[in-house]
Structure formats: structure tokens, C-alpha cells
Scaffold this motif. Structure first.
Motif, PDB file in Angstrom:
ATOM      1  N   GLN A  99       0.855  -1.182   0.000  1.00  0.00           N
ATOM      2  CA  GLN A  99       0.000   0.000   0.000  1.00  0.00           C
ATOM      3  C   GLN A  99       0.891   1.231   0.000  1.00  0.00           C
ATOM      4  N   CYS A 100       0.588   2.186  -0.879  1.00  0.00           N
ATOM      5  CA  CYS A 100       1.357   3.420  -0.947  1.00  0.00           C
ATOM      6  C   CYS A 100       0.534   4.566  -0.362  1.00  0.00           C
ATOM      7  N   LEU A 101       1.188   5.325   0.504  1.00  0.00           N
ATOM      8  CA  LEU A 101       0.528   6.407   1.236  1.00  0.00           C
ATOM      9  C   LEU A 101       1.273   7.710   1.028  1.00  0.00           C
ATOM     10  N   ASN A 102       0.538   8.808   1.122  1.00  0.00           N
ATOM     11  CA  ASN A 102       1.151  10.124   1.177  1.00  0.00           C
ATOM     12  C   ASN A 102       1.354  10.467   2.645  1.00  0.00           C
ATOM     13  N   VAL A 103       2.463  11.116   2.963  1.00  0.00           N
ATOM     14  CA  VAL A 103       2.764  11.495   4.343  1.00  0.00           C
ATOM     15  C   VAL A 103       2.621  13.008   4.452  1.00  0.00           C
ATOM     16  N   TYR A 104       1.796  13.443   5.411  1.00  0.00           N
ATOM     17  CA  TYR A 104       1.546  14.859   5.631  1.00  0.00           C
ATOM     18  C   TYR A 104       2.097  15.282   6.983  1.00  0.00           C
ATOM     19  N   ARG A 105       2.781  16.403   7.003  1.00  0.00           N
ATOM     20  CA  ARG A 105       3.232  16.997   8.259  1.00  0.00           C
ATOM     21  C   ARG A 105       2.105  17.910   8.732  1.00  0.00           C
ATOM     22  N   ARG A 106       1.741  17.751   9.976  1.00  0.00           N
ATOM     23  CA  ARG A 106       0.724  18.618  10.584  1.00  0.00           C
ATOM     24  C   ARG A 106       1.243  19.072  11.930  1.00  0.00           C
ATOM     25  N   GLU A 107       0.593  20.030  12.518  1.00  0.00           N
ATOM     26  CA  GLU A 107       1.025  20.501  13.828  1.00  0.00           C
ATOM     27  C   GLU A 107       0.986  19.341  14.812  1.00  0.00           C
ATOM     28  N   GLY A 108       2.131  19.023  15.394  1.00  0.00           N
ATOM     29  CA  GLY A 108       2.205  17.972  16.396  1.00  0.00           C
ATOM     30  C   GLY A 108       2.489  16.579  15.869  1.00  0.00           C
ATOM     31  N   GLY A 109       2.554  16.375  14.553  1.00  0.00           N
ATOM     32  CA  GLY A 109       2.816  15.024  14.088  1.00  0.00           C
ATOM     33  C   GLY A 109       2.664  14.843  12.590  1.00  0.00           C
ATOM     34  N   TYR A 110       2.260  13.621  12.212  1.00  0.00           N
ATOM     35  CA  TYR A 110       2.189  13.236  10.807  1.00  0.00           C
ATOM     36  C   TYR A 110       0.914  12.445  10.560  1.00  0.00           C
ATOM     37  N   ASP A 111       0.344  12.651   9.390  1.00  0.00           N
ATOM     38  CA  ASP A 111      -0.793  11.860   8.924  1.00  0.00           C
ATOM     39  C   ASP A 111      -0.343  11.056   7.717  1.00  0.00           C
ATOM     40  N   PHE A 112      -0.665   9.775   7.715  1.00  0.00           N
ATOM     41  CA  PHE A 112      -0.394   8.892   6.585  1.00  0.00           C
ATOM     42  C   PHE A 112      -1.743   8.651   5.920  1.00  0.00           C
ATOM     43  N   ARG A 113      -1.863   9.046   4.649  1.00  0.00           N
ATOM     44  CA  ARG A 113      -3.148   8.979   3.953  1.00  0.00           C
ATOM     45  C   ARG A 113      -3.056   8.137   2.686  1.00  0.00           C
ATOM     46  N   PHE A 114      -4.156   7.390   2.439  1.00  0.00           N
ATOM     47  CA  PHE A 114      -4.267   6.614   1.212  1.00  0.00           C
ATOM     48  C   PHE A 114      -4.416   7.566   0.023  1.00  0.00           C
ATOM     49  N   GLN A 115      -4.321   7.034  -1.184  1.00  0.00           N
ATOM     50  CA  GLN A 115      -4.400   7.851  -2.395  1.00  0.00           C
ATOM     51  C   GLN A 115      -5.730   8.588  -2.526  1.00  0.00           C
ATOM     52  N   ASP A 116      -6.804   8.018  -1.980  1.00  0.00           N
ATOM     53  CA  ASP A 116      -8.111   8.695  -2.055  1.00  0.00           C
ATOM     54  C   ASP A 116      -8.269   9.760  -0.973  1.00  0.00           C
ATOM     55  N   GLY A 117      -7.236   9.956  -0.154  1.00  0.00           N
ATOM     56  CA  GLY A 117      -7.267  10.977   0.890  1.00  0.00           C
ATOM     57  C   GLY A 117      -7.735  10.470   2.246  1.00  0.00           C
ATOM     58  N   SER A 118      -8.241   9.238   2.318  1.00  0.00           N
ATOM     59  CA  SER A 118      -8.708   8.719   3.603  1.00  0.00           C
ATOM     60  C   SER A 118      -7.510   8.440   4.517  1.00  0.00           C
ATOM     61  N   LEU A 119      -7.752   8.557   5.797  1.00  0.00           N
ATOM     62  CA  LEU A 119      -6.694   8.459   6.810  1.00  0.00           C
ATOM     63  C   LEU A 119      -6.315   7.003   7.085  1.00  0.00           C
ATOM     64  N   SER A 120      -5.018   6.703   6.967  1.00  0.00           N
ATOM     65  CA  SER A 120      -4.489   5.405   7.371  1.00  0.00           C
ATOM     66  C   SER A 120      -4.093   5.443   8.833  1.00  0.00           C
ATOM     67  N   SER A 121      -3.348   6.501   9.211  1.00  0.00           N
ATOM     68  CA  SER A 121      -2.948   6.666  10.617  1.00  0.00           C
ATOM     69  C   SER A 121      -2.525   8.108  10.871  1.00  0.00           C
ATOM     70  N   SER A 122      -2.605   8.474  12.127  1.00  0.00           N
ATOM     71  CA  SER A 122      -2.192   9.798  12.581  1.00  0.00           C
ATOM     72  C   SER A 122      -1.265   9.569  13.775  1.00  0.00           C
ATOM     73  N   MET A 123       0.013   9.987  13.635  1.00  0.00           N
ATOM     74  CA  MET A 123       0.986   9.628  14.656  1.00  0.00           C
ATOM     75  C   MET A 123       1.913  10.796  14.999  1.00  0.00           C
ATOM     76  N   GLU A 124       2.518  10.674  16.158  1.00  0.00           N
ATOM     77  CA  GLU A 124       3.511  11.649  16.635  1.00  0.00           C
ATOM     78  C   GLU A 124       4.839  10.925  16.773  1.00  0.00           C
ATOM     79  N   ARG A 125       5.899  11.610  16.407  1.00  0.00           N
ATOM     80  CA  ARG A 125       7.241  11.053  16.555  1.00  0.00           C
ATOM     81  C   ARG A 125       7.631  11.079  18.017  1.00  0.00           C
ATOM     82  N   GLN A 126       8.249  10.000  18.482  1.00  0.00           N
ATOM     83  CA  GLN A 126       8.645   9.876  19.896  1.00  0.00           C
ATOM     84  C   GLN A 126      10.071  10.308  20.098  1.00  0.00           C
TER      85      GLN A 126
END
Length: 119
Positions: free
Chosen positions: A92-119
């Protein structure tokens, strides 16, 4: 008067969309290599379950999803997609977005795979 109100509403709405788009910035391949590879992340999957992963420099990752250990392989494409394979599942290929406080990994259709913060 109604026309002016409609125009004002459209301008406000389009400005809100631009602000939201600027709030989450898509990462490029060099940014993914610098900000994702070699780090541990904690957060939630798109379905709300607790998720953590540790991303190695060698193209593998391991972690936990729904309190079950996971591991897999990843690659980063030239156009900046994070492509992962967990076990024998299809890649599965995802786009990675930087957001305030962390990162969102999204599928090609824009739906959210995961929302995470770096430790």
C-alpha cells in the motif's frame, strides 16, 4: 443583497479551505527520509485503534496494532510516497503529511491510514 452575501460566503469558505490545506503539508522523499526513517511513532490508525511503529534505516519496520505485533517492509518512491507491505498483504502506498504535532499517513483517495507523533 443576497448576491453579496453569497459572494462573501464563498470567499470565506474558500479561504478556510486554503488554511486547512496549508495546515497539513505533504512530505517529499528527502523529508520522509529525514523525518520518518529511523524514528519511532505512536498514535492511532484510521479506525481509531492504538498504533506504534519503529521505522528502521534498512527498509523494515515493526510495531503494534490493536496490541498485536506487526512487522513489514517499506520503500519511498521518487515522487514521495511511503509504500509499505505488512506480512504477505499487498503493498500500500501512502502520502505522508506533516501537521502541527505530528504526521498523517493517507491513502491515495485521501482517507486516513494513521495519525501519529514522533517519539
Amino acid at each position: 443583497m443576497k448576491v453579496l452575501a453569497s459572494i462573501a460566503t464563498a470567499v470565506i469558505f474558500s479561504n478556510a479551505i486554503c488554511v486547512a490545506a496549508d495546515a497539513a503539508e505533504i512530505l517529499t522523499k528527502p523529508e520522509i527520509e529525514a523525518e520518518i526513517v529511523g524514528h519511532e511513532f505512536r498514535g492511532r490508525s484510521g479506525d481509531g485503534n492504538i498504533l506504534w511503529i519503529d521505522v528502521s534505516d534498512s527498509g523494515t519496520f515493526y510495531g503494534s496494532y490493536r496490541n498485536v505485533k506487526i512487522s513489514g517492509k517499506y520503500r519511498i518512491t521518487e515522487d514521495g510516497q511511503w509504500c509499505r507491505r505488512i506480512g504477505s498483504a499487498p503493498e500500500q502506498c501512502l502520502n505522508v503529511y506533516r501537521r502541527e504535532g505530528g504526521y498523517d499517513f493517507r491513502f491515495q483517495d485521501g482517507s486516513l491510514s494513521s495519525s501519529m507523533e514522533r517519539q
